[in-house]
Design a protein around this motif. Structure first.
Motif, PDB file in Angstrom:
ATOM      1  N   ALA A  54       0.616  -1.097  -0.158  1.00  0.00           N
ATOM      2  CA  ALA A  54      -0.068   0.308   0.175  1.00  0.00           C
ATOM      3  C   ALA A  54       1.248   1.352  -0.360  1.00  0.00           C
ATOM      4  N   VAL A  55       2.296   1.212   0.701  1.00  0.00           N
ATOM      5  CA  VAL A  55       2.569   2.718   1.109  1.00  0.00           C
ATOM      6  C   VAL A  55       3.455   3.153   0.102  1.00  0.00           C
ATOM      7  N   PRO A  56       4.360   2.239  -1.436  1.00  0.00           N
ATOM      8  CA  PRO A  56       4.638   2.805  -2.344  1.00  0.00           C
ATOM      9  C   PRO A  56       3.766   2.520  -3.285  1.00  0.00           C
ATOM     10  N   GLY A  57       2.654   1.708  -3.491  1.00  0.00           N
ATOM     11  CA  GLY A  57       1.373   2.284  -4.669  1.00  0.00           C
ATOM     12  C   GLY A  57       1.128   3.042  -4.114  1.00  0.00           C
ATOM     13  N   THR A  58       1.101   3.495  -3.245  1.00  0.00           N
ATOM     14  CA  THR A  58       0.315   5.122  -3.043  1.00  0.00           C
ATOM     15  C   THR A  58       1.151   5.988  -3.761  1.00  0.00           C
ATOM     16  N   LEU A  59       2.397   6.371  -3.345  1.00  0.00           N
ATOM     17  CA  LEU A  59       3.169   6.848  -3.290  1.00  0.00           C
ATOM     18  C   LEU A  59       3.238   6.843  -5.444  1.00  0.00           C
ATOM     19  N   GLY A  60       3.265   5.690  -6.150  1.00  0.00           N
ATOM     20  CA  GLY A  60       3.303   5.505  -7.437  1.00  0.00           C
ATOM     21  C   GLY A  60       2.352   5.874  -8.325  1.00  0.00           C
TER      22      GLY A  60
END
Length: 276
Positions: free
Chosen positions: A198-204
């Motif tokens: 979720a964290v890197p996905g959201t930033l992406g």
């Protein structure tokens, strides 16, 4: 359609509040981020507000990943306290999952909405069929493979989850149970996968949508801040109830409930594809 119109605003707030409650409960119960609920709900909300499908779909996926951050953290903490999270596997998957998420987020900038929907349907249908059939004949081997294969699985989980806007629970649960991991341990570990995704996905998705003039004014890239804030309170409130119920259900009942849920979501997206 004006968001300031009460006839539009109040139903949307009600829908997002209810979606938040379902997202949190499902995050705890099935070890998923709740994206199977939030993506179709958010997609409908953004279309209602007048956004075209090629904007509404990645916006729904990116916002869903943002919502998954707090729900997956709370869900994984609840399962961790019960001692059923495989921390070794999560550590092994950390970097491969990140690489898969980065690739999926990049694809999101250019892919048509049907790509997201088709990926969702295929993964959900396979998982639902396995769970509802009792798992008979649905086993690749009796234990998890070596580290190289596990890393490849992790990258795949990250890629597919970034395209689907989910925390990876449905995908990782399928992989783990195909390798004879008990359903309760698979669900608990999948909750931890949500945090990795979720964290890197959201930033992406934030980065992928930067500079687009057709996004809502509250959006940071493909993440709607207003939608996030309206959904989070009830999702955090209900996560603990899902965790408690997951550990009270038998293996058969948990598998059946998860299978029926995935089948319903699969049919919902199949309908959207055929209606397009």
């Amino acid at each position: 359609m004006s968001l300031l119109d009460p006839a539009t605003l109040l139903p949307l707030i009600a829908a997002l509040t209810l979606a938040g409650a379902l997202i949190g409960f499902l995050a705890g119960l099935f070890g998923i981020g709740g994206g199977a609920i939030s993506v179709p709900v958010f997609y409908q909300v953004f279309q209602t507000l007048g956004h075209a499908p090629d904007v509404a779909m990645p916006l729904a996926v990116g916002t869903s990943l943002a919502v998954i951050i707090p729900t997956s953290i709370q869900s994984s903490r609840g399962h961790f306290k019960r001692g059923t999270v495989d921390m070794g596997l999560l550590r092994l998957w950390a970097l491969p999952v990140l690489a898969g998420v980065a690739l999926g987020s990049a694809v999101a900038r250019f892919a048509p909405p049907q790509v997201f929907q088709i990926v969702f349907v295929v993964v959900a249908a396979i998982n639902a069929a396995k769970l509802l059939s009792g798992g008979s004949g649905w086993r690749l081997r009796d234990s998890l493979p070596g580290k190289t294969a596990l890393r490849a699985y992790g990258a795949g989980v990250g890629l597919v989850s970034a395209l689907m806007g989910i925390g990876g629970g449905a995908v990782s649960n399928l992989i783990l149970t195909l390798h004879n991991v008990p359903i309760h341990r698979a669900v608990s570990t999948s909750a931890g996968v949500g945090v990795l995704i979720a964290v890197p996905g959201t930033l992406g998705y934030m980065i992928a949508g930067l500079g687009r003039p057709d996004l809502p004014p509250d959006a940071i890239g493909f993440v709607s801040v207003a939608t996030f804030l309206l959904t989070i309170p009830t999702s955090i409130l209900t996560t603990r109830f899902g965790v408690a119920l997951a550990h009270r259900l038998s293996r058969k009942h948990l598998e059946t409930a998860f299978g029926l849920f995935l089948l319903a979501v699969c049919l919902r997206f199949l309908w959207a594809i055929l209606a397009a």
